[in-house]
Design a protein around this motif. Structure first.
Motif, PDB file in Angstrom:
ATOM      1  N   ALA A 226       0.847  -1.196   0.000  1.00 14.31           N
ATOM      2  CA  ALA A 226       0.000   0.000   0.000  1.00 14.31           C
ATOM      3  C   ALA A 226       0.881   1.244   0.000  1.00 14.31           C
ATOM      4  CB  ALA A 226      -0.921   0.014   1.214  1.00 14.31           C
ATOM      5  N   LEU A 227       0.404   2.260  -0.702  1.00 11.31           N
ATOM      6  CA  LEU A 227       1.056   3.567  -0.692  1.00 11.31           C
ATOM      7  C   LEU A 227       0.625   4.297   0.572  1.00 11.31           C
ATOM      8  CD1 LEU A 227       2.740   5.686  -2.302  1.00 11.31           C
ATOM      9  CD2 LEU A 227       0.565   6.492  -3.262  1.00 11.31           C
ATOM     10  N   LEU A 228       1.581   4.749   1.361  1.00 12.71           N
ATOM     11  CA  LEU A 228       1.296   5.449   2.603  1.00 12.71           C
ATOM     12  C   LEU A 228       1.195   6.954   2.364  1.00 12.71           C
ATOM     13  CD1 LEU A 228       3.733   3.462   4.919  1.00 12.71           C
ATOM     14  CD2 LEU A 228       1.270   3.076   4.578  1.00 12.71           C
ATOM     15  N   ALA A 229       0.558   7.636   3.284  1.00 12.61           N
ATOM     16  CA  ALA A 229       0.291   9.066   3.101  1.00 12.61           C
ATOM     17  C   ALA A 229       1.543   9.886   2.790  1.00 12.61           C
ATOM     18  CB  ALA A 229      -0.423   9.601   4.341  1.00 12.61           C
ATOM     19  N   PRO A 230       2.689   9.658   3.453  1.00 12.71           N
ATOM     20  CA  PRO A 230       3.878  10.450   3.120  1.00 12.71           C
ATOM     21  C   PRO A 230       4.397  10.232   1.697  1.00 12.71           C
ATOM     22  CG  PRO A 230       4.111   9.474   5.305  1.00 12.71           C
ATOM     23  CD  PRO A 230       2.928   8.814   4.655  1.00 12.71           C
ATOM     24  N   GLY A 231       3.953   9.160   1.037  1.00 11.37           N
ATOM     25  CA  GLY A 231       4.428   8.878  -0.312  1.00 11.37           C
ATOM     26  C   GLY A 231       3.466   9.295  -1.407  1.00 11.37           C
ATOM     27  N   LYS A 232       2.434  10.039  -1.033  1.00  9.17           N
ATOM     28  CA  LYS A 232       1.367  10.368  -1.989  1.00  9.17           C
ATOM     29  C   LYS A 232       1.886  11.021  -3.259  1.00  9.17           C
ATOM     30  CE  LYS A 232      -2.981  12.914  -2.363  1.00  9.17           C
ATOM     31  NZ  LYS A 232      -3.950  13.798  -1.656  1.00  9.17           N
ATOM     32  N   ASP A 233       2.823  11.932  -3.145  1.00 13.11           N
ATOM     33  CA  ASP A 233       3.319  12.659  -4.315  1.00 13.11           C
ATOM     34  C   ASP A 233       4.745  12.257  -4.690  1.00 13.11           C
ATOM     35  OD1 ASP A 233       0.934  14.237  -4.546  1.00 13.11           O
ATOM     36  OD2 ASP A 233       1.625  15.421  -2.830  1.00 13.11           O
ATOM     37  N   ASN A 234       5.164  11.088  -4.241  1.00 12.81           N
ATOM     38  CA  ASN A 234       6.516  10.623  -4.520  1.00 12.81           C
ATOM     39  C   ASN A 234       6.518   9.750  -5.769  1.00 12.81           C
ATOM     40  OD1 ASN A 234       8.776   8.498  -4.230  1.00 12.81           O
ATOM     41  ND2 ASN A 234       9.398  10.066  -2.762  1.00 12.81           N
ATOM     42  N   ALA A 235       7.237  10.193  -6.782  1.00 16.14           N
ATOM     43  CA  ALA A 235       7.253   9.470  -8.060  1.00 16.14           C
ATOM     44  C   ALA A 235       7.881   8.090  -7.915  1.00 16.14           C
ATOM     45  CB  ALA A 235       8.016  10.283  -9.102  1.00 16.14           C
ATOM     46  N   ALA A 236       8.894   7.961  -7.060  1.00 15.82           N
ATOM     47  CA  ALA A 236       9.547   6.669  -6.877  1.00 15.82           C
ATOM     48  C   ALA A 236       8.603   5.673  -6.212  1.00 15.82           C
ATOM     49  CB  ALA A 236      10.813   6.836  -6.038  1.00 15.82           C
ATOM     50  N   ALA A 237       7.777   6.132  -5.278  1.00 22.10           N
ATOM     51  CA  ALA A 237       6.818   5.249  -4.619  1.00 22.10           C
ATOM     52  C   ALA A 237       5.804   4.708  -5.625  1.00 22.10           C
ATOM     53  CB  ALA A 237       6.112   5.993  -3.489  1.00 22.10           C
ATOM     54  N   ALA A 238       5.268   5.601  -6.453  1.00 20.28           N
ATOM     55  CA  ALA A 238       4.311   5.175  -7.474  1.00 20.28           C
ATOM     56  C   ALA A 238       4.964   4.222  -8.466  1.00 20.28           C
ATOM     57  CB  ALA A 238       3.747   6.400  -8.195  1.00 20.28           C
ATOM     58  N   ALA A 239       6.206   4.516  -8.835  1.00 22.64           N
ATOM     59  CA  ALA A 239       6.909   3.669  -9.800  1.00 22.64           C
ATOM     60  C   ALA A 239       7.183   2.282  -9.219  1.00 22.64           C
ATOM     61  CB  ALA A 239       8.218   4.334 -10.216  1.00 22.64           C
ATOM     62  N   LEU A 240       7.519   2.212  -7.931  1.00 23.86           N
ATOM     63  CA  LEU A 240       7.818   0.916  -7.318  1.00 23.86           C
ATOM     64  C   LEU A 240       6.549   0.068  -7.190  1.00 23.86           C
ATOM     65  CD1 LEU A 240       9.783  -1.051  -6.091  1.00 23.86           C
ATOM     66  CD2 LEU A 240       9.621   0.167  -3.913  1.00 23.86           C
ATOM     67  N   LEU A 241       5.438   0.685  -6.857  1.00 25.35           N
ATOM     68  CA  LEU A 241       4.176  -0.056  -6.812  1.00 25.35           C
ATOM     69  C   LEU A 241       3.890  -0.691  -8.168  1.00 25.35           C
ATOM     70  CD1 LEU A 241       1.624   2.066  -4.745  1.00 25.35           C
ATOM     71  CD2 LEU A 241       2.475  -0.216  -4.211  1.00 25.35           C
ATOM     72  N   GLN A 242       4.114   0.082  -9.233  1.00 26.02           N
ATOM     73  CA  GLN A 242       3.891  -0.440 -10.575  1.00 26.02           C
ATOM     74  C   GLN A 242       4.906  -1.520 -10.924  1.00 26.02           C
ATOM     75  OE1 GLN A 242       1.288   0.297 -12.456  1.00 26.02           O
ATOM     76  NE2 GLN A 242       1.942  -1.082 -14.099  1.00 26.02           N
ATOM     77  N   TYR A 243       6.143  -1.331 -10.505  1.00 25.60           N
ATOM     78  CA  TYR A 243       7.221  -2.272 -10.808  1.00 25.60           C
ATOM     79  C   TYR A 243       6.946  -3.633 -10.186  1.00 25.60           C
ATOM     80  CZ  TYR A 243      12.049  -3.563 -11.947  1.00 25.60           C
ATOM     81  OH  TYR A 243      13.169  -4.165 -12.485  1.00 25.60           O
ATOM     82  N   LEU A 244       6.380  -3.631  -8.986  1.00 22.27           N
ATOM     83  CA  LEU A 244       6.080  -4.883  -8.296  1.00 22.27           C
ATOM     84  C   LEU A 244       5.069  -5.734  -9.063  1.00 22.27           C
ATOM     85  CD1 LEU A 244       5.898  -3.577  -4.631  1.00 22.27           C
ATOM     86  CD2 LEU A 244       7.475  -5.338  -5.463  1.00 22.27           C
ATOM     87  N   ARG A 245       4.294  -5.114  -9.912  1.00 18.83           N
ATOM     88  CA  ARG A 245       3.303  -5.842 -10.719  1.00 18.83           C
ATOM     89  C   ARG A 245       3.895  -6.363 -12.020  1.00 18.83           C
ATOM     90  NH1 ARG A 245      -2.220  -4.432  -9.482  1.00 18.83           N
ATOM     91  NH2 ARG A 245      -2.402  -2.772  -7.928  1.00 18.83           N
ATOM     92  N   GLY A 246       5.115  -5.954 -12.337  1.00 15.42           N
ATOM     93  CA  GLY A 246       5.719  -6.291 -13.616  1.00 15.42           C
ATOM     94  C   GLY A 246       6.333  -7.683 -13.658  1.00 15.42           C
ATOM     95  N   ASP A 247       6.661  -8.122 -14.860  1.00 10.73           N
ATOM     96  CA  ASP A 247       7.169  -9.481 -15.068  1.00 10.73           C
ATOM     97  C   ASP A 247       8.498  -9.727 -14.359  1.00 10.73           C
ATOM     98  OD1 ASP A 247       4.963 -10.034 -16.612  1.00 10.73           O
ATOM     99  OD2 ASP A 247       5.977  -9.718 -18.530  1.00 10.73           O
ATOM    100  N   LYS A 248       9.398  -8.738 -14.365  1.00 10.69           N
ATOM    101  CA  LYS A 248      10.717  -8.947 -13.766  1.00 10.69           C
ATOM    102  C   LYS A 248      10.594  -9.155 -12.260  1.00 10.69           C
ATOM    103  CE  LYS A 248      14.252  -6.811 -15.478  1.00 10.69           C
ATOM    104  NZ  LYS A 248      15.301  -5.808 -15.837  1.00 10.69           N
ATOM    105  N   ALA A 249       9.822  -8.305 -11.597  1.00 11.10           N
ATOM    106  CA  ALA A 249       9.643  -8.448 -10.150  1.00 11.10           C
ATOM    107  C   ALA A 249       8.923  -9.748  -9.830  1.00 11.10           C
ATOM    108  CB  ALA A 249       8.874  -7.259  -9.598  1.00 11.10           C
TER     109      ALA A 249
END
Length: 260
Positions: A226-249
């Motif tokens: 889950a994305l936590l409140a302090p990470g709401k506008d953090n591009a790296a947080a959003a990117a990592l959430l997406q990365y975890l869904r990807g084939d490599k991860a």
């Protein structure tokens, strides 16, 4: 030495190409951000690999902290600046969302965990876990069931097997599943309920002996991010959430015995 005319005509292009590459790298560095991630202890090894691949592929950096999910919950409630949580359960991220500490609609199950009964001794654990009914061990390690979902699952297994009362005097508790594993790896406990990911390498148990606990003996171990409140506008947080869904991860996650 005389440089051929044809080669001379290509020389000016090299500085231009290097300059363009430098500009591209500078732009990537400017856009790169860092995300502080609270990671369930059972997911230590795969997350270290994922973070390295994530940095190489995106330029973003994941700063990782490992521990018990219950302990992370208490820290987040008390203002710890984590921006992303990779929990060992589904209940904790959902609770944080209800409390306004996690961003709505960002939760998803990144892995399904498996529990094993493991010993560092090669011949101690049988394929059915019948060793639990014997006197062949003095101590059985589990993670604190109040803090660690894998510990709660271990308690359910013992209850389902009607062994919880008999085994109680031999239990030793670690704060997290990582500490429970250390008790067994060090020999301070002859047996322990640990995460499959902690003892699996390249699709097999790396050492010792183990019983893969049937999932019918405990509730599913759905591990949610889950994305936590302090990470709401953090591009790296959003990117990592997406990365975890990807084939490599997902390939890395699967290699440690997790499902989806």
């Amino acid at each position: 030495m005389t440089i051929p005319t044809a080669m001379q005509s290509r020389l000016p292009a090299l500085p231009r190409a290097l300059a363009a590459l430098g500009l591209a790298l500078a732009a990537l560095a400017a856009d790169a951000e860092q995300v502080h991630v609270a990671v369930a202890a059972n997911f230590t090894a795969p997350m270290q690999k994922i973070a390295a691949a994530f940095a190489a592929d995106t330029g973003h950096k994941a700063e990782l902290s490992f521990g018990a999910t219950g302990k992370f919950y208490a820290q987040i409630v008390n203002g710890a600046p984590f921006q992303l949580l990779l929990s060992a359960d589904e209940a904790t991220p959902a609770k944080l969302e209800r409390e306004g500490l996690a961003i709505a609609n960002t939760r998803f199950t990144y892995a399904l965990g498996r529990l094993v009964l493991w010993s560092a001794q090669p011949d101690l654990v049988d394929a059915q876990g019948a060793v639990l009914n014997t006197e062949r061990f003095r101590h059985l390690a589990i993670a604190n069931p109040k803090l660690a979902p894998y510990g709660a699952a271990a308690v359910q297994v013992m209850q389902k097997m009607a062994l919880d009362t008999a085994l109680q005097p031999r239990l030793v508790q670690g704060e997290s599943i990582a500490q429970a594993y250390q008790f067994v790896a060090s020999g301070n406990a002859q047996l322990g309920f640990v995460a499959l990911s902690q003892v699996m390498v390249d699709g097999r148990i790396a050492n010792g002996s183990a019983w893969l606990v049937p999932t019918s003996l405990h509730d599913p171990i759905r591990q949610d991010a889950a994305l936590l409140a302090p990470g709401k506008d953090n591009a790296a947080a959003a990117a990592l959430l997406q990365y975890l869904r990807g084939d490599k991860a997902r390939a890395i996650i699967r290699s440690y015995g997790y499902g989806f």
